[in-house]
Design a protein around this motif. Structure first.
Motif, PDB file in Angstrom:
ATOM      1  N   ASP A 166      12.222 -71.791  75.214  1.00 25.07           N
ATOM      2  CA  ASP A 166      11.454 -72.890  75.807  1.00 25.07           C
ATOM      3  C   ASP A 166      10.854 -72.474  77.152  1.00 25.07           C
ATOM      4  OD1 ASP A 166      12.052 -74.506  73.665  1.00 25.07           O
ATOM      5  OD2 ASP A 166      13.726 -75.517  74.642  1.00 25.07           O
ATOM      6  N   TYR A 167      11.586 -71.697  77.888  1.00 33.15           N
ATOM      7  CA  TYR A 167      11.090 -71.207  79.185  1.00 33.15           C
ATOM      8  C   TYR A 167       9.892 -70.284  78.975  1.00 33.15           C
ATOM      9  CZ  TYR A 167      11.289 -69.223  83.925  1.00 33.15           C
ATOM     10  OH  TYR A 167      10.993 -68.820  85.201  1.00 33.15           O
ATOM     11  N   LYS A 173       2.198 -71.532  79.229  1.00 34.41           N
ATOM     12  CA  LYS A 173       1.366 -72.681  79.592  1.00 34.41           C
ATOM     13  C   LYS A 173       0.979 -72.633  81.068  1.00 34.41           C
ATOM     14  CE  LYS A 173       3.118 -75.894  76.069  1.00 34.41           C
ATOM     15  NZ  LYS A 173       3.904 -77.133  75.820  1.00 34.41           N
ATOM     16  N   GLU A 174       1.914 -72.226  81.893  1.00 34.60           N
ATOM     17  CA  GLU A 174       1.661 -72.156  83.334  1.00 34.60           C
ATOM     18  C   GLU A 174       0.570 -71.138  83.641  1.00 34.60           C
ATOM     19  OE1 GLU A 174       4.432 -70.942  87.078  1.00 34.60           O
ATOM     20  OE2 GLU A 174       5.246 -72.485  85.744  1.00 34.60           O
ATOM     21  N   GLN A 254      17.743 -69.708  83.961  1.00 35.93           N
ATOM     22  CA  GLN A 254      17.304 -69.585  82.573  1.00 35.93           C
ATOM     23  C   GLN A 254      18.173 -68.601  81.789  1.00 35.93           C
ATOM     24  OE1 GLN A 254      15.172 -71.625  81.204  1.00 35.93           O
ATOM     25  NE2 GLN A 254      14.895 -72.598  83.214  1.00 35.93           N
ATOM     26  N   GLU A 255      18.675 -67.589  82.465  1.00 36.98           N
ATOM     27  CA  GLU A 255      19.622 -66.664  81.812  1.00 36.98           C
ATOM     28  C   GLU A 255      20.834 -67.447  81.305  1.00 36.98           C
ATOM     29  OE1 GLU A 255      19.541 -63.459  81.161  1.00 36.98           O
ATOM     30  OE2 GLU A 255      18.318 -62.401  82.630  1.00 36.98           O
ATOM     31  N   CYS A 256      21.339 -68.338  82.130  1.00 41.57           N
ATOM     32  CA  CYS A 256      22.525 -69.112  81.765  1.00 41.57           C
ATOM     33  C   CYS A 256      22.213 -70.141  80.682  1.00 41.57           C
ATOM     34  CB  CYS A 256      23.097 -69.803  82.996  1.00 41.57           C
ATOM     35  SG  CYS A 256      23.702 -68.652  84.258  1.00 41.57           S
ATOM     36  N   ILE A 257      21.060 -70.786  80.766  1.00 43.09           N
ATOM     37  CA  ILE A 257      20.674 -71.760  79.746  1.00 43.09           C
ATOM     38  C   ILE A 257      20.485 -71.061  78.399  1.00 43.09           C
ATOM     39  CG2 ILE A 257      18.795 -73.270  78.998  1.00 43.09           C
ATOM     40  CD1 ILE A 257      18.507 -74.180  81.881  1.00 43.09           C
ATOM     41  N   GLY A 258      19.861 -69.881  78.433  1.00 43.34           N
ATOM     42  CA  GLY A 258      19.680 -69.126  77.203  1.00 43.34           C
ATOM     43  C   GLY A 258      21.012 -68.783  76.559  1.00 43.34           C
ATOM     44  N   TYR A 259      21.982 -68.381  77.387  1.00 44.50           N
ATOM     45  CA  TYR A 259      23.302 -68.032  76.863  1.00 44.50           C
ATOM     46  C   TYR A 259      24.046 -69.279  76.375  1.00 44.50           C
ATOM     47  CZ  TYR A 259      27.963 -65.977  76.501  1.00 44.50           C
ATOM     48  OH  TYR A 259      29.185 -65.560  76.034  1.00 44.50           O
ATOM     49  N   LEU A 260      23.894 -70.386  77.077  1.00 43.07           N
ATOM     50  CA  LEU A 260      24.515 -71.635  76.661  1.00 43.07           C
ATOM     51  C   LEU A 260      24.013 -72.049  75.279  1.00 43.07           C
ATOM     52  CD1 LEU A 260      26.183 -74.204  77.128  1.00 43.07           C
ATOM     53  CD2 LEU A 260      24.248 -75.138  78.416  1.00 43.07           C
ATOM     54  N   ASN A 261      22.700 -71.974  75.073  1.00 44.97           N
ATOM     55  CA  ASN A 261      22.134 -72.304  73.764  1.00 44.97           C
ATOM     56  C   ASN A 261      22.647 -71.352  72.690  1.00 44.97           C
ATOM     57  OD1 ASN A 261      20.575 -74.500  74.632  1.00 44.97           O
ATOM     58  ND2 ASN A 261      18.883 -73.173  75.254  1.00 44.97           N
ATOM     59  N   PHE A 262      22.776 -70.081  73.053  1.00 43.96           N
ATOM     60  CA  PHE A 262      23.278 -69.077  72.111  1.00 43.96           C
ATOM     61  C   PHE A 262      24.710 -69.389  71.689  1.00 43.96           C
ATOM     62  CE2 PHE A 262      25.925 -65.243  71.731  1.00 43.96           C
ATOM     63  CZ  PHE A 262      25.350 -64.658  70.605  1.00 43.96           C
ATOM     64  N   ASN A 272      20.756 -80.106  74.134  1.00 46.33           N
ATOM     65  CA  ASN A 272      19.507 -80.017  74.883  1.00 46.33           C
ATOM     66  C   ASN A 272      19.829 -80.107  76.371  1.00 46.33           C
ATOM     67  OD1 ASN A 272      16.782 -79.941  75.539  1.00 46.33           O
ATOM     68  ND2 ASN A 272      16.519 -82.156  75.298  1.00 46.33           N
ATOM     69  N   PRO A 273      19.907 -78.972  77.072  1.00 48.10           N
ATOM     70  CA  PRO A 273      20.289 -78.979  78.496  1.00 48.10           C
ATOM     71  C   PRO A 273      19.363 -79.863  79.323  1.00 48.10           C
ATOM     72  CG  PRO A 273      20.286 -76.741  77.622  1.00 48.10           C
ATOM     73  CD  PRO A 273      19.643 -77.607  76.582  1.00 48.10           C
ATOM     74  N   GLY A 274      19.956 -80.760  80.087  1.00 50.45           N
ATOM     75  CA  GLY A 274      19.179 -81.647  80.956  1.00 50.45           C
ATOM     76  C   GLY A 274      19.494 -81.412  82.417  1.00 50.45           C
TER      77      GLY A 274
END
Length: 378
Positions: A166-167, A173-174, A254-262, A272-274
Motif C-alpha cells: 500500500d505504501y 501516486k505522490e 512502513q518496515e514494521c507495518i509490512g512485517y506486521l501484515n506478513f 488493516n493497520p490504523g
C-alpha cells in the motif's frame, strides 16, 4: 437456412469443397459432417476449414451489423449454429476493430494533452529529499533497459520497491501528483479507461512512465548520474537534516507495518493497520530498532493466533489484540530494561529499493535502518 454462399471462383477445384461444407439438406441440417468431407478428400479437418475460408464466404441473410449494415459473415459451422440461437443484429469484426482503433487514438490524445499542458521541468536541484529518494528508488526498480522510461510497476516481481504494498502505491501516486513522473502514451491502453468528461482513469501499477526532464539533460542517463551523485554526496544531510530524519521515521514505520501484515497473513488473520497501530509502532521505534520491533510484532501475531484457536473468537477480534500486545511488551521491556533480541529479515521481505536508497546510499550504512535506531543513524 439463413445463409448465402459466395464462392470466389466457381471454376476452382475447391468450389466443390465449399459447397459440401456449407451444404444443407431439406430439413436445414448440414448434409455431411466435417469428418465425412475430410475423409472423402483425404485431408484433415483443419486443412478443410482453411481451404473453405480462403475460397468462399458464407453470409447471413438475417443478421446484419448495427454499425455498417453489412451482412454477418459466418466463421464456420459452429458459428452458424450459435448465431441461429441469437435474435438481433451484431457489430461486425471490422467495425469493432475500427471502434477499438478510434478509442486507442482518443486515449493517446488524452494522455498527450496532459503532457502538453504540463510545464514542470524535472531537475535534480529542485527535488526534496523525499522526492529524490522515491524517484531514484523507482528508477532502480522500474527503469527499462534502454533508460528511456519506466516500465509498468507490477512487472518487477523479483524485488520490493518499498516495505509495504500500500505504501508503494501511495509513493507512486505522490510522484505522479507532483508531476515528477508522467504517464507514457506508449502504455498498454487496455489499462486506461476514458471518462465522459474527456479525462481518463487507469491502474497506476499497470502503466508506463517517463520523466519530464529539463532541457539541461541530454538524456535520462545523465539525469540518473546527477541524481546518484546528489544522494550519495551527503549534501542532503547537511542541507535538509530534519527532512532526512522524518523520512527515516516514515520508512522505518512502513518496515514494521509490512512485517506486521506478513506475520498476520501467515496466521490467516486479516488486519488493516490504523492510527492506533501507527502510534504504538512509532512509540516503539523511539527506543528500539526495526529489527527489535520485529520481535514484538512476531510475538503479538503468535499470541493473536493462539487466542483465535483457543477461544474460537472471530479472526478480526483476534487480530485486533495485536496492538495491545505490542504496547504491553514495550512497557514491560522498558520497565525491566530488557535487552530485546533483534530479529533478522525474512526472505520475502528483503530490503526494498526505497530502504536501500535511503539507508545505504544516502546515509552510507549497510541496511542501517533495520538494525539501528534512528538516533544512531544520524
Amino acid at each position: 437456412m439463413s445463409l448465402e454462399l459466395d464462392i470466389f471462383d466457381l471454376e476452382s477445384p475447391n468450389a466443390e469443397l465449399c459447397q459440401l461444407y456449407w451444404g444443407f439438406d431439406d430439413e436445414g441440417e448440414f448434409k455431411l459432417s466435417v469428418k465425412q468431407i475430410s475423409e472423402n478428400f483425404g485431408i484433415s479437418s483443419a486443412e478443410l476449414l482453411k481451404i473453405v475460408k480462403s475460397n468462399c464466404c458464407a453470409f447471413s441473410t438475417s443478421v446484419f451489423c448495427d454499425c455498417c449494415g453489412e451482412a454477418y459473415v459466418y466463421a464456420n459451422r459452429s458459428d452458424y449454429i450459435n448465431q441461429q440461437k441469437y435474435n438481433g443484429n451484431i457489430t461486425c469484426e471490422d467495425c469493432i476493430n475500427e471502434a477499438q482503433q478510434s478509442e486507442s487514438l482518443r486515449k493517446k490524445a488524452a494522455i498527450q494533452a496532459i503532457i502538453d499542458n504540463n510545464d514542470y521541468e524535472l531537475s535534480v536541484g529542485a527535488l526534496t529529499v523525499k522526492q529524490a529518494v522515491f524517484l531514484y528508488a523507482l528508477i532502480r526498480h522500474s527503469a527499462n533497459e534502454n533508460l528511456t522510461g519506466l516500465n509498468e510497476f507490477r512487472l518487477n516481481t523479483s524485488e520490493l520497491f518499498s516495505p509495504d504494498k500500500d505504501y508503494s502505491i501511495k509513493v507512486l501516486k505522490e510522484l505522479h501528483d507532483q508531476d515528477t513522473i508522467l504517464i507514457d502514451p506508449d502504455s498498454e491502453l487496455e489499462h486506461i479507461t476514458l471518462l465522459e468528461n474527456g479525462g481518463f482513469q487507469y491502474y497506476i501499477d499497470r502503466v508506463k512512465w517517463f520523466l519530464p526532464l529539463s532541457n539541461a539533460y541530454k538524456n535520462m542517463n545523465q539525469f540518473i548520474s546527477e541524481l546518484d551523485n546528489s544522494i550519495t554526496s551527503m549534501s542532503f544531510i547537511d542541507d535538509a537534516y530534519e527532512e532526512v530524519v522524518e523520512l527515516c521515521k516514515e520508512v522505518s514505520l512502513q518496515e514494521c507495518i509490512g512485517y506486521l501484515n506478513f506475520v498476520l497473513s501467515k496466521h490467516q488473520l486479516n488486519f488493516n493497520p490504523g492510527e492506533k497501530t501507527i502510534l504504538a509502532i512509532n512509540k516503539a521505534l523511539e527506543r528500539y530498532s526495526v529489527s527489535q520491533v520485529y520481535n514484538f510484532i512476531w510475538r503479538a501475531g503468535r499470541d493473536a493466533a493462539a487466542y483465535y484457536m483457543r477461544s474460537h473468537v472471530p479472526k478480526k477480534q483476534a487480530a485486533n489484540t495485536v496492538v495491545g500486545s505490542i504496547e504491553r511488551q514495550i512497557e514491560r521491556a522498558e520497565a525491566n530494561d530488557w535487552e530485546v533480541t533483534a530479529y533478522r529479515r525474512v526472505y520475502s521481505l528483503q530490503q526494498s529499493q526505497v530502504s536501500r536508497v535511503l539507508f545505504n546510499l544516502l546515509l552510507h550504512t549497510d541496511d542501517g535502518g533495520f538494525g539501528l535506531t534512528i538516533d544512531k543513524l544520524l
